[in-house]
Motif scaffolding. Sequence first.
Motif, PDB file in Angstrom:
ATOM      1  N   UNK A  40      -5.201   2.023  35.180  1.00 18.47           N
ATOM      2  CA  UNK A  40      -5.414   0.758  34.475  1.00 18.47           C
ATOM      3  C   UNK A  40      -6.458  -0.120  35.151  1.00 18.47           C
ATOM      4  N   UNK A  41      -6.623   0.021  36.458  1.00 15.52           N
ATOM      5  CA  UNK A  41      -7.595  -0.837  37.142  1.00 15.52           C
ATOM      6  C   UNK A  41      -9.010  -0.565  36.633  1.00 15.52           C
ATOM      7  N   UNK A  42      -9.209   0.622  36.044  1.00 12.42           N
ATOM      8  CA  UNK A  42     -10.516   0.924  35.458  1.00 12.42           C
ATOM      9  C   UNK A  42     -10.907  -0.012  34.334  1.00 12.42           C
ATOM     10  N   UNK A  43      -9.922  -0.687  33.737  1.00  6.90           N
ATOM     11  CA  UNK A  43     -10.219  -1.645  32.669  1.00  6.90           C
ATOM     12  C   UNK A  43     -11.035  -2.830  33.182  1.00  6.90           C
ATOM     13  N   UNK A  50     -18.236  -2.832  28.275  1.00  8.01           N
ATOM     14  CA  UNK A  50     -18.071  -2.594  26.837  1.00  8.01           C
ATOM     15  C   UNK A  50     -18.976  -3.459  25.952  1.00  8.01           C
ATOM     16  N   UNK A  51     -19.137  -4.768  26.217  1.00  7.29           N
ATOM     17  CA  UNK A  51     -19.962  -5.579  25.316  1.00  7.29           C
ATOM     18  C   UNK A  51     -21.396  -5.098  25.179  1.00  7.29           C
ATOM     19  N   UNK A  52     -21.908  -4.419  26.201  1.00  8.98           N
ATOM     20  CA  UNK A  52     -23.300  -3.978  26.164  1.00  8.98           C
ATOM     21  C   UNK A  52     -23.558  -2.999  25.033  1.00  8.98           C
ATOM     22  N   UNK A  53     -22.524  -2.256  24.611  1.00 10.00           N
ATOM     23  CA  UNK A  53     -22.698  -1.244  23.566  1.00 10.00           C
ATOM     24  C   UNK A  53     -23.249  -1.878  22.290  1.00 10.00           C
ATOM     25  N   UNK A  54     -22.740  -3.037  21.962  1.00 11.18           N
ATOM     26  CA  UNK A  54     -23.143  -3.709  20.721  1.00 11.18           C
ATOM     27  C   UNK A  54     -24.111  -4.853  20.994  1.00 11.18           C
ATOM     28  N   UNK A  55     -23.862  -5.598  22.066  1.00  8.35           N
ATOM     29  CA  UNK A  55     -24.537  -6.884  22.239  1.00  8.35           C
ATOM     30  C   UNK A  55     -25.983  -6.774  22.709  1.00  8.35           C
ATOM     31  N   UNK A  87     -11.337 -15.675  40.546  1.00  3.93           N
ATOM     32  CA  UNK A  87     -10.692 -16.021  41.822  1.00  3.93           C
ATOM     33  C   UNK A  87      -9.431 -16.847  41.628  1.00  3.93           C
ATOM     34  N   UNK A  88      -9.182 -17.349  40.434  1.00  2.00           N
ATOM     35  CA  UNK A  88      -8.085 -18.288  40.224  1.00  2.00           C
ATOM     36  C   UNK A  88      -6.931 -17.708  39.422  1.00  2.00           C
ATOM     37  N   UNK A  89      -6.939 -16.380  39.217  1.00  3.81           N
ATOM     38  CA  UNK A  89      -5.834 -15.774  38.470  1.00  3.81           C
ATOM     39  C   UNK A  89      -5.515 -14.388  39.016  1.00  3.81           C
ATOM     40  N   UNK A  90      -4.221 -14.075  39.048  1.00  4.13           N
ATOM     41  CA  UNK A  90      -3.768 -12.734  39.390  1.00  4.13           C
ATOM     42  C   UNK A  90      -3.144 -12.060  38.174  1.00  4.13           C
ATOM     43  N   UNK A  91      -3.298 -12.665  37.003  1.00  9.10           N
ATOM     44  CA  UNK A  91      -2.796 -12.090  35.768  1.00  9.10           C
ATOM     45  C   UNK A  91      -3.792 -11.042  35.274  1.00  9.10           C
ATOM     46  N   UNK A  92      -3.336  -9.820  35.108  1.00  8.17           N
ATOM     47  CA  UNK A  92      -4.256  -8.728  34.788  1.00  8.17           C
ATOM     48  C   UNK A  92      -4.876  -8.894  33.405  1.00  8.17           C
ATOM     49  N   UNK A  93      -4.091  -9.313  32.434  1.00  8.02           N
ATOM     50  CA  UNK A  93      -4.633  -9.476  31.087  1.00  8.02           C
ATOM     51  C   UNK A  93      -5.713 -10.554  31.054  1.00  8.02           C
ATOM     52  N   UNK A  94      -5.470 -11.656  31.744  1.00  2.00           N
ATOM     53  CA  UNK A  94      -6.473 -12.720  31.798  1.00  2.00           C
ATOM     54  C   UNK A  94      -7.717 -12.237  32.540  1.00  2.00           C
ATOM     55  N   UNK A  95      -7.515 -11.447  33.577  1.00  3.89           N
ATOM     56  CA  UNK A  95      -8.651 -10.891  34.323  1.00  3.89           C
ATOM     57  C   UNK A  95      -9.520 -10.027  33.425  1.00  3.89           C
ATOM     58  N   UNK A  96      -8.898  -9.150  32.636  1.00  2.20           N
ATOM     59  CA  UNK A  96      -9.652  -8.295  31.726  1.00  2.20           C
ATOM     60  C   UNK A  96     -10.405  -9.142  30.700  1.00  2.20           C
ATOM     61  N   UNK A  97      -9.759 -10.212  30.198  1.00  2.00           N
ATOM     62  CA  UNK A  97     -10.416 -11.096  29.226  1.00  2.00           C
ATOM     63  C   UNK A  97     -11.628 -11.785  29.853  1.00  2.00           C
ATOM     64  N   UNK A  98     -11.483 -12.221  31.103  1.00  2.00           N
ATOM     65  CA  UNK A  98     -12.610 -12.876  31.794  1.00  2.00           C
ATOM     66  C   UNK A  98     -13.746 -11.890  32.045  1.00  2.00           C
ATOM     67  N   UNK A  99     -13.400 -10.661  32.391  1.00  2.42           N
ATOM     68  CA  UNK A  99     -14.433  -9.658  32.605  1.00  2.42           C
ATOM     69  C   UNK A  99     -15.165  -9.327  31.300  1.00  2.42           C
ATOM     70  N   UNK A 100     -14.448  -9.351  30.203  1.00  2.00           N
ATOM     71  CA  UNK A 100     -15.078  -9.138  28.906  1.00  2.00           C
ATOM     72  C   UNK A 100     -16.093 -10.238  28.632  1.00  2.00           C
ATOM     73  N   UNK A 223     -16.238   2.670  39.836  1.00  2.00           N
ATOM     74  CA  UNK A 223     -14.845   2.350  39.546  1.00  2.00           C
ATOM     75  C   UNK A 223     -13.895   2.934  40.579  1.00  2.00           C
ATOM     76  N   UNK A 224     -14.095   4.191  40.953  1.00  2.00           N
ATOM     77  CA  UNK A 224     -13.117   4.848  41.822  1.00  2.00           C
ATOM     78  C   UNK A 224     -13.602   5.050  43.250  1.00  2.00           C
TER      79      UNK A 224
END
Length: 320
Positions: A40-43, A50-55, A87-100, A223-224
């Motif tokens: 899952x950390x690969x997310x 991912x955005x680069x594919x379209x954007x 740096x201000x969150x340890x929530x994984x879902x929020x982290x993925x959203x910020x990375x997006x 990633x790995x």
Amino acid sequence: MSDPRFRVVLLGSVVSPMGAALVSPLLDTLLGVYGVSEARIGLVMAAFTAPAIVAIPLVGMVSDQYGRKPVLTAGLALFGAAGSALAFTADFRLTVALRLRQGIGYTGIAPVLIAATGDLFAGDREATAQGLRFTTVGLSLAVFPFLAGLLVSLAWQYPFYLFALGLPAAVVVHFGFEESATGASAERGVDVRRLGRLVRTPRVGLALLGRAVPSFLWFGFLTYNSIVMVRLLDGTPGAAGALVALASVASSVGSTQVGRLTAAFDTRRVPLLVGTLATGAGLAGVALAPSLHVAAVVGAVAVGAGCALFAGRGARPDNM
């Protein structure tokens, strides 16, 4: 270098490659922070790329028609804000959203910097300017992953603060970059149909498909890399950062020889094949290495050099 607009481009080129390379040495440490598996950390990487594919194609058309400055300013601001917020969150879902969101910002940086350099110069001067820009990218890729690997040993949040560099860079672009006369078209609106026709062209479609190969291998390495270094080879995040830096240096050095290699053959297929095989062999070398030295000498160097050869003009997959 005497052109202030080009100095702004170089500042942006310091920021642009940080998105993937800076995070690479941190991923093993972040497994415990986010409480997720190695799969899952690969997310964290996938959400950024991912955005680069379209954007990227759409952003390129928008910058052609409305100018480089607003797109570059917005891209740097979003990249810096979303990245430093990590740096201000340890929530994984929020982290993925910020990375997006950070990935969306990135699409307005690297491609626009290449186009802006082409707007400013022509002929040999453009070739020299693009070379200087690429050198700046290489220095960034050599310094920031290593620095991130050291900072994460102090606190997992510290490396993410480095992304805040995008915010002052956005301010400098907004106030210090003068739009080139060739940087925007008089036409308005994005012609998506024209873009679709271009993609359906066999030569372009095959080039895009082939471009996915080194990108997949390079981001697989990023990633790995830290998980292999820390968990399998008893290394440290600093060593993982050094491995990314070594691969980046190998890519920069390899890019200086691409012209000679291409000129030595009647077809570009041979350099493309050699680059693809070297990158794949390097990634396998990192995964199967019995020691840190083997991973560095065989794996990282081969990955970096292979990406440089495949790119043809020395542009790594994370900063074309």
